[in-house]
Design a protein around this motif. Structure first.
Motif, PDB file in Angstrom:
ATOM      1  N   ALA A   1      -9.504   4.427 -14.491  1.00  0.00           N
ATOM      2  CA  ALA A   1      -9.885   3.329 -13.597  1.00  0.00           C
ATOM      3  C   ALA A   1     -11.274   2.816 -13.953  1.00  0.00           C
ATOM      4  CB  ALA A   1      -9.862   3.805 -12.143  1.00  0.00           C
ATOM      5  N   ASP A   2     -11.412   1.504 -14.018  1.00  0.00           N
ATOM      6  CA  ASP A   2     -12.686   0.886 -14.359  1.00  0.00           C
ATOM      7  C   ASP A   2     -12.902  -0.317 -13.438  1.00  0.00           C
ATOM      8  OD1 ASP A   2     -15.064   0.313 -15.679  1.00  0.00           O
ATOM      9  OD2 ASP A   2     -14.107  -0.579 -17.434  1.00  0.00           O
ATOM     10  N   ASN A   3     -14.142  -0.744 -13.324  1.00  0.00           N
ATOM     11  CA  ASN A   3     -14.461  -1.974 -12.602  1.00  0.00           C
ATOM     12  C   ASN A   3     -15.238  -2.878 -13.542  1.00  0.00           C
ATOM     13  OD1 ASN A   3     -15.703  -4.006 -10.894  1.00  0.00           O
ATOM     14  ND2 ASN A   3     -15.053  -2.735  -9.167  1.00  0.00           N
TER      15      ASN A   3
ATOM     16  N   LYS B   1      -8.042  -2.084  -4.399  1.00  0.00           N
ATOM     17  CA  LYS B   1      -9.134  -1.803  -5.329  1.00  0.00           C
ATOM     18  C   LYS B   1      -9.884  -0.509  -5.013  1.00  0.00           C
ATOM     19  CE  LYS B   1     -11.346  -5.384  -7.076  1.00  0.00           C
ATOM     20  NZ  LYS B   1     -12.062  -6.670  -7.282  1.00  0.00           N
ATOM     21  N   GLU B   2      -9.908  -0.114  -3.743  1.00  0.00           N
ATOM     22  CA  GLU B   2     -10.542   1.155  -3.375  1.00  0.00           C
ATOM     23  C   GLU B   2      -9.534   2.295  -3.472  1.00  0.00           C
ATOM     24  OE1 GLU B   2     -10.846  -1.574  -1.194  1.00  0.00           O
ATOM     25  OE2 GLU B   2     -12.773  -2.130  -2.094  1.00  0.00           O
ATOM     26  N   ALA B   3      -8.309   2.047  -3.025  1.00  0.00           N
ATOM     27  CA  ALA B   3      -7.288   3.098  -2.963  1.00  0.00           C
ATOM     28  C   ALA B   3      -6.953   3.681  -4.331  1.00  0.00           C
ATOM     29  CB  ALA B   3      -6.020   2.549  -2.305  1.00  0.00           C
ATOM     30  N   VAL B   4      -7.035   2.865  -5.395  1.00  0.00           N
ATOM     31  CA  VAL B   4      -6.659   3.383  -6.715  1.00  0.00           C
ATOM     32  C   VAL B   4      -7.611   4.471  -7.205  1.00  0.00           C
ATOM     33  CG1 VAL B   4      -5.398   1.328  -7.455  1.00  0.00           C
ATOM     34  CG2 VAL B   4      -7.864   1.485  -7.878  1.00  0.00           C
ATOM     35  N   LEU B   5      -8.830   4.501  -6.667  1.00  0.00           N
ATOM     36  CA  LEU B   5      -9.770   5.549  -7.080  1.00  0.00           C
ATOM     37  C   LEU B   5      -9.302   6.931  -6.612  1.00  0.00           C
ATOM     38  CD1 LEU B   5     -13.308   3.965  -6.564  1.00  0.00           C
ATOM     39  CD2 LEU B   5     -11.895   4.033  -8.623  1.00  0.00           C
ATOM     40  N   GLU B   6      -8.519   6.968  -5.536  1.00  0.00           N
ATOM     41  CA  GLU B   6      -7.981   8.234  -5.042  1.00  0.00           C
ATOM     42  C   GLU B   6      -6.845   8.730  -5.924  1.00  0.00           C
ATOM     43  OE1 GLU B   6      -9.355   9.820  -2.447  1.00  0.00           O
ATOM     44  OE2 GLU B   6     -10.820   8.184  -2.344  1.00  0.00           O
ATOM     45  N   ILE B   7      -6.259   7.826  -6.697  1.00  0.00           N
ATOM     46  CA  ILE B   7      -5.096   8.160  -7.522  1.00  0.00           C
ATOM     47  C   ILE B   7      -5.484   8.407  -8.975  1.00  0.00           C
ATOM     48  CG2 ILE B   7      -2.846   7.298  -8.315  1.00  0.00           C
ATOM     49  CD1 ILE B   7      -2.786   5.552  -5.758  1.00  0.00           C
TER      50      ILE B   7
ATOM     51  N   SER C   1       0.829  -1.207   0.000  1.00  0.00           N
ATOM     52  CA  SER C   1       0.000   0.000   0.000  1.00  0.00           C
ATOM     53  C   SER C   1       0.866   1.262   0.000  1.00  0.00           C
ATOM     54  CB  SER C   1      -0.925  -0.002   1.218  1.00  0.00           C
ATOM     55  OG  SER C   1      -1.852  -1.063   1.133  1.00  0.00           O
ATOM     56  N   GLY C   2       1.971   1.215   0.724  1.00  0.00           N
ATOM     57  CA  GLY C   2       2.842   2.378   0.787  1.00  0.00           C
ATOM     58  C   GLY C   2       3.514   2.712  -0.527  1.00  0.00           C
ATOM     59  N   ASP C   3       3.661   1.719  -1.396  1.00  0.00           N
ATOM     60  CA  ASP C   3       4.331   1.923  -2.684  1.00  0.00           C
ATOM     61  C   ASP C   3       3.368   2.156  -3.842  1.00  0.00           C
ATOM     62  OD1 ASP C   3       6.847   1.589  -1.555  1.00  0.00           O
ATOM     63  OD2 ASP C   3       6.888  -0.581  -1.920  1.00  0.00           O
ATOM     64  N   LEU C   4       2.059   2.062  -3.589  1.00  0.00           N
ATOM     65  CA  LEU C   4       1.077   2.045  -4.665  1.00  0.00           C
ATOM     66  C   LEU C   4       1.178   3.259  -5.582  1.00  0.00           C
ATOM     67  CD1 LEU C   4      -1.380   0.705  -6.007  1.00  0.00           C
ATOM     68  CD2 LEU C   4      -2.836   1.921  -4.368  1.00  0.00           C
ATOM     69  N   SER C   5       1.131   4.438  -5.010  1.00  0.00           N
ATOM     70  CA  SER C   5       1.150   5.662  -5.819  1.00  0.00           C
ATOM     71  C   SER C   5       2.421   5.762  -6.646  1.00  0.00           C
ATOM     72  CB  SER C   5       1.006   6.881  -4.907  1.00  0.00           C
ATOM     73  OG  SER C   5       0.970   8.064  -5.666  1.00  0.00           O
TER      74      SER C   5
ATOM     75  N   ILE D   1     -19.623   1.376  -7.968  1.00  0.00           N
ATOM     76  CA  ILE D   1     -19.231   0.238  -7.143  1.00  0.00           C
ATOM     77  C   ILE D   1     -18.296   0.675  -6.011  1.00  0.00           C
ATOM     78  CG2 ILE D   1     -17.964  -1.960  -7.185  1.00  0.00           C
ATOM     79  CD1 ILE D   1     -18.984  -2.253 -10.115  1.00  0.00           C
ATOM     80  N   GLY D   2     -17.517   1.715  -6.256  1.00  0.00           N
ATOM     81  CA  GLY D   2     -16.625   2.221  -5.225  1.00  0.00           C
ATOM     82  C   GLY D   2     -15.267   1.551  -5.208  1.00  0.00           C
ATOM     83  N   SER D   3     -14.916   0.873  -6.296  1.00  0.00           N
ATOM     84  CA  SER D   3     -13.600   0.248  -6.404  1.00  0.00           C
ATOM     85  C   SER D   3     -13.293   0.002  -7.875  1.00  0.00           C
ATOM     86  CB  SER D   3     -13.552  -1.080  -5.629  1.00  0.00           C
ATOM     87  OG  SER D   3     -14.417  -2.034  -6.226  1.00  0.00           O
ATOM     88  N   ALA D   4     -12.027  -0.273  -8.155  1.00  0.00           N
ATOM     89  CA  ALA D   4     -11.604  -0.533  -9.533  1.00  0.00           C
ATOM     90  C   ALA D   4     -10.740  -1.782  -9.569  1.00  0.00           C
ATOM     91  CB  ALA D   4     -10.822   0.657 -10.087  1.00  0.00           C
ATOM     92  N   ASN D   5     -10.841  -2.517 -10.661  1.00  0.00           N
ATOM     93  CA  ASN D   5      -9.991  -3.694 -10.848  1.00  0.00           C
ATOM     94  C   ASN D   5      -9.192  -3.630 -12.143  1.00  0.00           C
ATOM     95  OD1 ASN D   5     -12.033  -4.161 -12.737  1.00  0.00           O
ATOM     96  ND2 ASN D   5     -12.018  -6.376 -12.403  1.00  0.00           N
ATOM     97  N   THR D   6      -9.423  -2.593 -12.960  1.00  0.00           N
ATOM     98  CA  THR D   6      -8.778  -2.494 -14.269  1.00  0.00           C
ATOM     99  C   THR D   6      -8.308  -1.060 -14.494  1.00  0.00           C
ATOM    100  OG1 THR D   6     -10.248  -4.229 -15.138  1.00  0.00           O
ATOM    101  CG2 THR D   6      -9.071  -2.893 -16.754  1.00  0.00           C
ATOM    102  N   LEU D   7      -6.996  -0.873 -14.601  1.00  0.00           N
ATOM    103  CA  LEU D   7      -6.425   0.447 -14.825  1.00  0.00           C
ATOM    104  C   LEU D   7      -5.776   0.498 -16.200  1.00  0.00           C
ATOM    105  CD1 LEU D   7      -4.617   1.083 -11.403  1.00  0.00           C
ATOM    106  CD2 LEU D   7      -6.985   1.602 -12.026  1.00  0.00           C
TER     107      LEU D   7
END
Length: 277
Positions: free
Chosen positions: A103-105, A70-76, A45-49, A87-93
């Motif tokens: 970002a898409d789900n 899956k939720e955190a990527v929406l902030e980025i 999580s710390g390296d995600l961005s 849905i409030g999350s993404a699985n495909t960037l």
């Protein structure tokens, strides 16, 4: 000398060692003779961005996202699809040519596509649905059922508050029922969906009496290890049509593969067999 880079994609999460996505996308790349690679990448999580800002410079065109990001990527993300927002999350960037992160789900798409391919004449519009579970997978399934015109979606979750949160999010067509009373409502539904991990290899069994389940109800489990869960086996014994969870995994991968590698792939029996090896 060609200046075209070989497109790279992958899956990020922690852990990712268990993911079937590399085998899935690798199968399609070989089948269609496409240049490209798909790589599993453990990311904290710390390296995600930092990772998401670096990957495009390394030739990546997109990635799948799994737990816990899956939720955190929406902030980025710079651009969020309507269904990912709902849905409030993404699985495909997708790393777009203009430098923006899209970002898409596609989980709900995968769920509905699996049912429509496997179950003859099935439609969410045919009657109420009962969804077991209240997590991220349930949110994607509920959204997809509503989009396919389900008249009502009942939700039962062991923690009532999570089901109530889905009711607050999706609105009037959602009916929350107590987990302990789910079996009593089986006679009212056209579709029964298990989105929990209950019944999965290594997890507790799903303890749900099917005594009230009608033969016309379609029963599906998003779990695919084992492929034929005890829920599906018991529903088959009652004469119900059942759909296993592997097809959802296969179909949810289609939109991403098409965006990244330029070819819309087929989901067929040969692909299922390749993933079951």
């Amino acid at each position: 000398m060609s200046t075209h880079l070989i497109p790279l994609a992958g899956v990020i999460g922690q852990p990712v060692a268990q993911s079937k996505s590399p085998r899935l996308h690798g199968y399609w790349l070989r089948k269609y003779g496409l240049l490209g690679h798909y790589i599993p990448m453990p990311v904290s999580s710390g390296d995600l961005s930092h990772v998401l800002s670096t990957l495009p410079r390394m030739g990546f065109v997109g990635v799948n996202v799994t737990i816990p990001h899956k939720e955190a990527v929406l902030e980025i993300a710079d651009v969020i699809s309507d269904r990912a927002a709902l849905i409030g999350s993404a699985n495909t960037l997708t790393f777009q040519a203009d430098g923006k992160l899209h970002a898409d789900n596609t989980d709900g798409f995968g769920f509905i596509s699996n049912l429509k391919q496997t179950a003859a004449n099935w439609s969410a519009a045919s009657g109420p649905a009962l969804v077991l579970g209240g997590g991220g997978a349930a949110r994607a399934v509920v959204s997809a059922l509503l989009s396919d015109r389900a008249p009502e979606v009942m939700i039962a979750n062991r923690t009532r508050a999570r089901a109530d949160a889905l009711k607050a999010h999706f609105g009037a067509k959602i009916k929350v029922i107590e987990w302990t009373q789910a079996a009593q409502h089986l006679g009212e539904v056209a579709t029964l969906v298990n989105t929990t991990s209950l019944g999965m290899t290594g997890k507790e069994d799903l303890k749900l009496s099917l005594d009230n389940l009608g033969r016309e109800t379609l029963v599906t489990d998003i779990v695919y290890t084992p492929l034929r869960t005890k829920l599906l086996a018991a529903a088959e014994e009652r004469g119900c049509q059942t759909v296993d969870g592997l097809g959802m995994l296969l179909h949810q991968a289609v939109p991403g593969f098409e965006r990244w590698f330029g070819k819309r792939p087929d989901v067929d029996e040969a692909l299922r067999n390749a993933l079951l090896v």
